[in-house]
Design a protein around this motif. Sequence first.
Motif, PDB file in Angstrom:
ATOM      1  N   GLN A   1       0.828  -1.192   0.000  1.00  0.00           N
ATOM      2  CA  GLN A   1       0.000   0.000   0.000  1.00  0.00           C
ATOM      3  C   GLN A   1       0.869   1.251   0.000  1.00  0.00           C
ATOM      4  OE1 GLN A   1      -3.390   0.265  -0.179  1.00  0.00           O
ATOM      5  NE2 GLN A   1      -3.391  -1.946  -0.522  1.00  0.00           N
ATOM      6  N   VAL A   2       0.282   2.311  -0.483  1.00  0.00           N
ATOM      7  CA  VAL A   2       0.960   3.606  -0.514  1.00  0.00           C
ATOM      8  C   VAL A   2       0.055   4.626   0.167  1.00  0.00           C
ATOM      9  CG1 VAL A   2       1.836   5.439  -1.987  1.00  0.00           C
ATOM     10  CG2 VAL A   2       2.210   3.043  -2.630  1.00  0.00           C
ATOM     11  N   GLN A   3       0.636   5.424   1.035  1.00  0.00           N
ATOM     12  CA  GLN A   3      -0.109   6.489   1.693  1.00  0.00           C
ATOM     13  C   GLN A   3       0.357   7.838   1.141  1.00  0.00           C
ATOM     14  OE1 GLN A   3       1.667   4.072   3.766  1.00  0.00           O
ATOM     15  NE2 GLN A   3      -0.175   2.851   3.419  1.00  0.00           N
ATOM     16  N   LEU A   4      -0.607   8.711   0.938  1.00  0.00           N
ATOM     17  CA  LEU A   4      -0.319  10.047   0.407  1.00  0.00           C
ATOM     18  C   LEU A   4      -0.922  11.088   1.341  1.00  0.00           C
ATOM     19  CD1 LEU A   4      -1.300   9.348  -3.315  1.00  0.00           C
ATOM     20  CD2 LEU A   4       1.006   9.375  -2.362  1.00  0.00           C
ATOM     21  N   VAL A   5      -0.128  12.046   1.749  1.00  0.00           N
ATOM     22  CA  VAL A   5      -0.604  13.085   2.655  1.00  0.00           C
ATOM     23  C   VAL A   5      -0.270  14.456   2.065  1.00  0.00           C
ATOM     24  CG1 VAL A   5      -0.479  14.070   4.966  1.00  0.00           C
ATOM     25  CG2 VAL A   5      -0.293  11.587   4.659  1.00  0.00           C
ATOM     26  N   GLU A   6      -1.323  15.220   1.773  1.00  0.00           N
ATOM     27  CA  GLU A   6      -1.146  16.554   1.199  1.00  0.00           C
ATOM     28  C   GLU A   6      -1.066  17.609   2.295  1.00  0.00           C
ATOM     29  OE1 GLU A   6      -4.316  14.435  -1.472  1.00  0.00           O
ATOM     30  OE2 GLU A   6      -3.886  14.662   0.672  1.00  0.00           O
ATOM     31  N   SER A   7      -0.416  18.712   1.967  1.00  0.00           N
ATOM     32  CA  SER A   7      -0.362  19.873   2.858  1.00  0.00           C
ATOM     33  C   SER A   7      -0.094  21.111   2.021  1.00  0.00           C
ATOM     34  CB  SER A   7       0.724  19.705   3.919  1.00  0.00           C
ATOM     35  OG  SER A   7       2.008  19.635   3.318  1.00  0.00           O
ATOM     36  N   GLY A   8      -0.238  22.271   2.639  1.00  0.00           N
ATOM     37  CA  GLY A   8       0.089  23.514   1.957  1.00  0.00           C
ATOM     38  C   GLY A   8      -1.098  24.320   1.482  1.00  0.00           C
ATOM     39  N   GLY A   9      -2.286  23.781   1.625  1.00  0.00           N
ATOM     40  CA  GLY A   9      -3.461  24.528   1.223  1.00  0.00           C
ATOM     41  C   GLY A   9      -3.735  25.686   2.172  1.00  0.00           C
ATOM     42  N   GLY A  10      -4.686  26.526   1.782  1.00  0.00           N
ATOM     43  CA  GLY A  10      -5.034  27.664   2.619  1.00  0.00           C
ATOM     44  C   GLY A  10      -5.743  28.721   1.811  1.00  0.00           C
ATOM     45  N   LEU A  11      -5.750  29.920   2.354  1.00  0.00           N
ATOM     46  CA  LEU A  11      -6.402  31.057   1.719  1.00  0.00           C
ATOM     47  C   LEU A  11      -5.366  31.907   0.994  1.00  0.00           C
ATOM     48  CD1 LEU A  11      -8.940  32.852   1.341  1.00  0.00           C
ATOM     49  CD2 LEU A  11      -8.299  33.987   3.484  1.00  0.00           C
ATOM     50  N   ALA A  12      -5.644  32.240  -0.247  1.00  0.00           N
ATOM     51  CA  ALA A  12      -4.769  33.103  -1.032  1.00  0.00           C
ATOM     52  C   ALA A  12      -5.609  34.172  -1.706  1.00  0.00           C
ATOM     53  CB  ALA A  12      -4.000  32.296  -2.071  1.00  0.00           C
ATOM     54  N   GLN A  13      -4.986  35.307  -1.948  1.00  0.00           N
ATOM     55  CA  GLN A  13      -5.660  36.367  -2.680  1.00  0.00           C
ATOM     56  C   GLN A  13      -5.514  36.140  -4.179  1.00  0.00           C
ATOM     57  OE1 GLN A  13      -4.156  40.144  -1.310  1.00  0.00           O
ATOM     58  NE2 GLN A  13      -5.631  40.181   0.379  1.00  0.00           N
ATOM     59  N   LEU A  18       0.576  29.698  -3.897  1.00  0.00           N
ATOM     60  CA  LEU A  18       0.647  28.671  -2.864  1.00  0.00           C
ATOM     61  C   LEU A  18       1.467  27.517  -3.420  1.00  0.00           C
ATOM     62  CD1 LEU A  18      -3.032  28.412  -1.506  1.00  0.00           C
ATOM     63  CD2 LEU A  18      -1.056  29.262  -0.245  1.00  0.00           C
ATOM     64  N   ARG A  19       2.107  26.775  -2.516  1.00  0.00           N
ATOM     65  CA  ARG A  19       2.788  25.541  -2.921  1.00  0.00           C
ATOM     66  C   ARG A  19       2.238  24.388  -2.110  1.00  0.00           C
ATOM     67  NH1 ARG A  19       9.056  23.400  -2.918  1.00  0.00           N
ATOM     68  NH2 ARG A  19       8.703  23.189  -0.684  1.00  0.00           N
ATOM     69  N   LEU A  20       1.691  23.421  -2.815  1.00  0.00           N
ATOM     70  CA  LEU A  20       1.182  22.207  -2.186  1.00  0.00           C
ATOM     71  C   LEU A  20       2.271  21.143  -2.180  1.00  0.00           C
ATOM     72  CD1 LEU A  20      -2.344  21.949  -3.852  1.00  0.00           C
ATOM     73  CD2 LEU A  20      -1.633  23.289  -1.861  1.00  0.00           C
ATOM     74  N   SER A  21       2.255  20.344  -1.130  1.00  0.00           N
ATOM     75  CA  SER A  21       3.173  19.215  -1.015  1.00  0.00           C
ATOM     76  C   SER A  21       2.377  17.943  -0.791  1.00  0.00           C
ATOM     77  CB  SER A  21       4.136  19.412   0.162  1.00  0.00           C
ATOM     78  OG  SER A  21       4.915  20.574   0.006  1.00  0.00           O
ATOM     79  N   CYS A  22       2.916  16.841  -1.252  1.00  0.00           N
ATOM     80  CA  CYS A  22       2.306  15.534  -1.047  1.00  0.00           C
ATOM     81  C   CYS A  22       3.422  14.548  -0.719  1.00  0.00           C
ATOM     82  CB  CYS A  22       1.552  15.093  -2.291  1.00  0.00           C
ATOM     83  SG  CYS A  22       0.947  13.386  -2.233  1.00  0.00           S
ATOM     84  N   VAL A  23       3.416  14.054   0.505  1.00  0.00           N
ATOM     85  CA  VAL A  23       4.426  13.096   0.930  1.00  0.00           C
ATOM     86  C   VAL A  23       3.886  11.684   0.737  1.00  0.00           C
ATOM     87  CG1 VAL A  23       5.832  12.271   2.828  1.00  0.00           C
ATOM     88  CG2 VAL A  23       5.378  14.721   2.587  1.00  0.00           C
ATOM     89  N   ALA A  24       4.635  10.884   0.024  1.00  0.00           N
ATOM     90  CA  ALA A  24       4.258   9.492  -0.214  1.00  0.00           C
ATOM     91  C   ALA A  24       5.059   8.582   0.713  1.00  0.00           C
ATOM     92  CB  ALA A  24       4.522   9.118  -1.671  1.00  0.00           C
ATOM     93  N   SER A  25       4.395   7.561   1.246  1.00  0.00           N
ATOM     94  CA  SER A  25       5.070   6.589   2.097  1.00  0.00           C
ATOM     95  C   SER A  25       4.522   5.208   1.801  1.00  0.00           C
ATOM     96  CB  SER A  25       4.886   6.949   3.570  1.00  0.00           C
ATOM     97  OG  SER A  25       3.521   6.938   3.913  1.00  0.00           O
TER      98      SER A  25
END
Length: 125
Positions: A1-13, A18-25
């Motif tokens: 199995q592979v797990q994917l976790v995103e981060s970096g979202g939020g509010l922008a004008q 923005l830069r999103l990241s996705c760590v795979a494990s």
Amino acid sequence: QVQLVESGGGLAQPGGSLRLSCVASGRTATTNRLAWFRQAPGKGREFVAFTTWTDDRTSYADSVKGRFTISRDNAKTTVYLQMNNLNPEDTAAYYCAAGVRSLLRPDIRVGYNYWGKGTQVTVSS
């Protein structure tokens, strides 16, 4: 199995970045394809960008070409989405996806075996 976790979202004008990241494990070596999709409220999940762990191929939706850039760091098993010149139409939940080697087009959802839970991006003044 592979797990994917995103981060970096939020509010922008509008016009912001923005830069999103996705760590795979997990068994990341079984995957080759990497992509970002997004889903706005009341709409289907749509393709945004594609790359692979093993070469420099990239592909983008027409709506983000010239504004978004996908990249990856194999040592960190992380895929990024740099989003510039954001506009309100970019507001959506963004999902990272990974899949095994396939002849399917990069924008086809069934070509991806693993999905993250998403990170919300909101573009508003």
